[in-house]
Motif scaffolding. Structure first.
Motif, PDB file in Angstrom:
ATOM      1  N   LYS A  44       0.250  -1.109  -0.512  1.00 19.67           N
ATOM      2  CA  LYS A  44      -0.193   0.137   0.292  1.00 19.67           C
ATOM      3  C   LYS A  44       1.151   1.206   0.208  1.00 19.67           C
ATOM      4  O   LYS A  44      -0.013   2.655  -0.068  1.00 19.67           O
ATOM      5  CB  LYS A  44      -1.037   0.182   1.350  1.00 19.67           C
ATOM      6  N   PHE A  45       1.873   1.380   0.755  1.00 21.68           N
ATOM      7  CA  PHE A  45       2.675   2.395   0.710  1.00 21.68           C
ATOM      8  C   PHE A  45       3.928   2.614  -0.190  1.00 21.68           C
ATOM      9  O   PHE A  45       3.173   3.878  -0.897  1.00 21.68           O
ATOM     10  CB  PHE A  45       3.685   2.075   1.801  1.00 21.68           C
ATOM     11  N   ASN A  46       3.586   1.460  -1.337  1.00 21.94           N
ATOM     12  CA  ASN A  46       4.777   1.985  -2.296  1.00 21.94           C
ATOM     13  C   ASN A  46       4.045   2.552  -3.375  1.00 21.94           C
ATOM     14  O   ASN A  46       4.386   2.897  -4.407  1.00 21.94           O
ATOM     15  CB  ASN A  46       5.627   0.429  -2.810  1.00 21.94           C
ATOM     16  N   ALA A  47       2.698   1.769  -3.502  1.00 20.02           N
ATOM     17  CA  ALA A  47       1.657   2.452  -4.943  1.00 20.02           C
ATOM     18  C   ALA A  47       1.337   3.589  -3.990  1.00 20.02           C
ATOM     19  O   ALA A  47       1.474   4.762  -5.400  1.00 20.02           O
ATOM     20  CB  ALA A  47       0.348   1.499  -4.721  1.00 20.02           C
ATOM     21  N   TRP A  48       1.177   3.859  -3.065  1.00 21.89           N
ATOM     22  CA  TRP A  48       0.464   5.187  -2.220  1.00 21.89           C
ATOM     23  C   TRP A  48       1.661   6.481  -3.102  1.00 21.89           C
ATOM     24  O   TRP A  48       1.327   7.118  -3.680  1.00 21.89           O
ATOM     25  CB  TRP A  48      -0.039   5.431  -1.087  1.00 21.89           C
ATOM     26  N   ILE A  49       2.915   6.498  -2.366  1.00 18.29           N
ATOM     27  CA  ILE A  49       4.048   7.338  -2.125  1.00 18.29           C
ATOM     28  C   ILE A  49       5.145   6.940  -3.571  1.00 18.29           C
ATOM     29  O   ILE A  49       5.299   8.171  -4.241  1.00 18.29           O
ATOM     30  CB  ILE A  49       4.722   6.425  -1.401  1.00 18.29           C
ATOM     31  N   SER A  50       4.369   6.224  -4.702  1.00 17.99           N
ATOM     32  CA  SER A  50       4.820   5.982  -5.840  1.00 17.99           C
ATOM     33  C   SER A  50       3.849   7.266  -6.691  1.00 17.99           C
ATOM     34  O   SER A  50       4.266   8.141  -7.555  1.00 17.99           O
ATOM     35  CB  SER A  50       4.880   4.954  -6.840  1.00 17.99           C
ATOM     36  N   GLY A  51       2.388   7.020  -6.699  1.00 13.05           N
ATOM     37  CA  GLY A  51       1.817   7.884  -7.086  1.00 13.05           C
ATOM     38  C   GLY A  51       2.033   9.313  -6.898  1.00 13.05           C
ATOM     39  O   GLY A  51       2.266  10.112  -7.213  1.00 13.05           O
ATOM     40  N   LEU A  52       1.905   9.413  -5.430  1.00 17.81           N
ATOM     41  CA  LEU A  52       2.247  10.867  -4.683  1.00 17.81           C
ATOM     42  C   LEU A  52       3.567  11.755  -5.594  1.00 17.81           C
ATOM     43  O   LEU A  52       3.872  13.109  -5.659  1.00 17.81           O
ATOM     44  CB  LEU A  52       2.470  10.948  -3.076  1.00 17.81           C
ATOM     45  N   LEU A  53       4.632  10.679  -5.550  1.00 13.82           N
ATOM     46  CA  LEU A  53       5.737  11.296  -6.231  1.00 13.82           C
ATOM     47  C   LEU A  53       5.970  11.435  -7.758  1.00 13.82           C
ATOM     48  O   LEU A  53       6.685  12.990  -8.023  1.00 13.82           O
ATOM     49  CB  LEU A  53       7.603  10.452  -5.948  1.00 13.82           C
ATOM     50  N   ALA A  54       5.563  10.779  -8.768  1.00 14.06           N
ATOM     51  CA  ALA A  54       5.068  11.132  -9.719  1.00 14.06           C
ATOM     52  C   ALA A  54       3.695  12.201  -9.826  1.00 14.06           C
ATOM     53  O   ALA A  54       4.297  12.991 -10.739  1.00 14.06           O
ATOM     54  CB  ALA A  54       4.061   9.714 -10.406  1.00 14.06           C
ATOM     55  N   GLN A  55       3.113  12.433  -9.111  1.00 12.79           N
ATOM     56  CA  GLN A  55       2.137  13.921  -9.100  1.00 12.79           C
ATOM     57  C   GLN A  55       2.848  15.239  -8.356  1.00 12.79           C
ATOM     58  O   GLN A  55       2.413  15.986  -9.431  1.00 12.79           O
ATOM     59  CB  GLN A  55       0.713  13.038  -8.504  1.00 12.79           C
ATOM     60  N   LYS A  56       3.118  14.889  -7.436  1.00 16.42           N
ATOM     61  CA  LYS A  56       3.688  15.542  -7.019  1.00 16.42           C
ATOM     62  C   LYS A  56       4.861  16.010  -6.403  1.00 16.42           C
ATOM     63  O   LYS A  56       5.814  16.922  -5.624  1.00 16.42           O
ATOM     64  CB  LYS A  56       2.868  15.842  -5.587  1.00 16.42           C
ATOM     65  N   GLY A  57       5.763  15.409  -7.065  1.00 13.64           N
ATOM     66  CA  GLY A  57       7.593  15.380  -7.373  1.00 13.64           C
ATOM     67  C   GLY A  57       8.180  16.661  -7.305  1.00 13.64           C
ATOM     68  O   GLY A  57       8.610  16.456  -6.678  1.00 13.64           O
ATOM     69  N   GLN A  58       7.222  17.462  -8.586  1.00  8.95           N
ATOM     70  CA  GLN A  58       8.030  18.832  -8.180  1.00  8.95           C
ATOM     71  C   GLN A  58       7.350  19.771  -7.021  1.00  8.95           C
ATOM     72  O   GLN A  58       9.034  20.800  -6.954  1.00  8.95           O
ATOM     73  CB  GLN A  58       7.320  20.087  -9.575  1.00  8.95           C
ATOM     74  N   ASP A  59       7.296  19.697  -6.412  1.00 11.78           N
ATOM     75  CA  ASP A  59       6.540  20.648  -5.507  1.00 11.78           C
ATOM     76  C   ASP A  59       7.321  19.782  -4.272  1.00 11.78           C
ATOM     77  O   ASP A  59       7.079  20.948  -2.889  1.00 11.78           O
ATOM     78  CB  ASP A  59       5.053  20.492  -5.332  1.00 11.78           C
TER      79      ASP A  59
END
Length: 328
Positions: free
Chosen positions: A242-257
């Motif tokens: 669950k963590f890997n799926a969530w953090i991967s999506g978060l960094l892909a979407q918000k990584g620049q910020d």
């Protein structure tokens, strides 16, 4: 043959005129008996920083025409790879970035290239700050703010130009951006070299040994800064998938910020602590040893970035917890 010890790399950053070159000259000219390679990144076609650095036994490599970024990261990888093939041991590598640089791509180099990762280790991001002019820089430059946000150590320089009250206010502004950063005060960059070199300050496990409460607190450090620091805690064990799926999506979407992300996680069914770190979209993590007896096994994560949605991040992190039945 025993495996070679990774060479520590110090990234030296800070806004124009803060005192980076003064600090670098001190490192190169002091009688410490160590050998450093220096990589200078300069903005513009013609390099002058190289001419400002004192003559020394150390080798100086210059990368011109642009800040260290995705296009120049390849140069950095090639330079480090070349250094590692030379005979003779290096005590460290120092990378001085231009005053207009975001230090993130430099740090990301040590996440993305397997050879660099195997041969070197990121020791610390050291940001030199002009105590007198920082308030003005924070008002007109997002780079000055980002350099503080990425820092493991801030060298608060030019202390001879400010009053005690001004110094306290500048420190407050720095902590509003990066609450956990270590601040060292200096005049003309006159700090002991062991305050900035060989600190292992990018190593989350080492930091937690020294400061167990480093990731504690759920404070929201917005203050007057565009950059925030948010931290969250989860009481139930974390489900790794669950963590890997969530953090991967978060960094892909918000990584620049998301400038820096750090966390210690209690994975379900594992007695070891998992240290997670990310710089923008580049993430890395590993187990760092067992939980200490008697310590509460709670997962903690810290985000430093801009335009962060506190409720959304909290819900996302809490959704990574294992189900009660599975945890039992």
């Amino acid at each position: 043959m025993p495996e070679a010890t990774p060479v520590p790399v110090t990234v030296l950053t800070g806004y124009l005129g803060a005192g980076k070159t003064t600090l670098l000259n001190r490192i190169l000219s002091e009688n410490h008996g160590k050998k450093f390679a220096v990589v200078i990144n300069e903005f513009g076609e013609l390099g002058v920083d190289n001419d400002l650095v004192v003559d020394a036994d150390e080798e100086v490599f210059e990368m011109n025409n642009g800040c260290i970024c995705c296009t120049v990261r390849g140069d950095l990888i090639r330079i480090i790879g070349g250094l590692m093939k030379r005979k003779g041991d290096l005590d460290g590598i120092i990378i001085e970035t231009t005053g207009l640089a975001d230090p993130a791509p430099v740090a990301q180099t040590f996440f993305v290239d397997e050879d660099v990762k195997a041969r070197t280790r990121l020791d610390a991001i050291v940001t030199v700050v002009d105590a007198k002019n920082l308030p003005a820089r924070l008002a007109d430059s997002k780079e000055a703010e980002e350099q503080i946000a990425f820092a493991d150590i801030v060298l608060l320089n030019k202390m001879d130009l400010v009053s005690p009250e001004e110094a306290a206010e500048v420190e407050r502004r720095i902590r509003a951006i990066n609450p956990q950063v270590e601040i060292r005060r200096s005049t003309k960059s006159d700090v002991p070299l062991d305050a900035v070199l060989g600190r292992d300050a990018f190593n989350l496990a080492r930091i937690l040994e020294r400061e167990p409460e480093f990731l504690s607190g759920e404070d929201d450090h917005e203050h007057d800064s565009e950059i925030q620091s948010l931290s969250f805690e989860a009481k139930r064990p974390i489900d790794p998938e669950k963590f890997n799926a969530w953090i991967s999506g978060l960094l892909a979407q918000k990584g620049q910020d998301l400038l820096r992300t750090k966390g210690i996680l209690h994975y379900r069914g594992d007695d070891r602590r998992f240290a997670f770190q990310a710089v923008h979209m580049m993430a890395d993590g590993d187990f760092i040893g067992p939980w200490k007896e008697g310590d509460p096994r709670r997962s903690k994560i810290v985000f430093i970035g801009r335009d962060l949605n506190r409720p959304q991040l909290r819900r996302g992190f809490e959704s990574c917890q294992a189900e009660e039945t599975a945890a039992a």
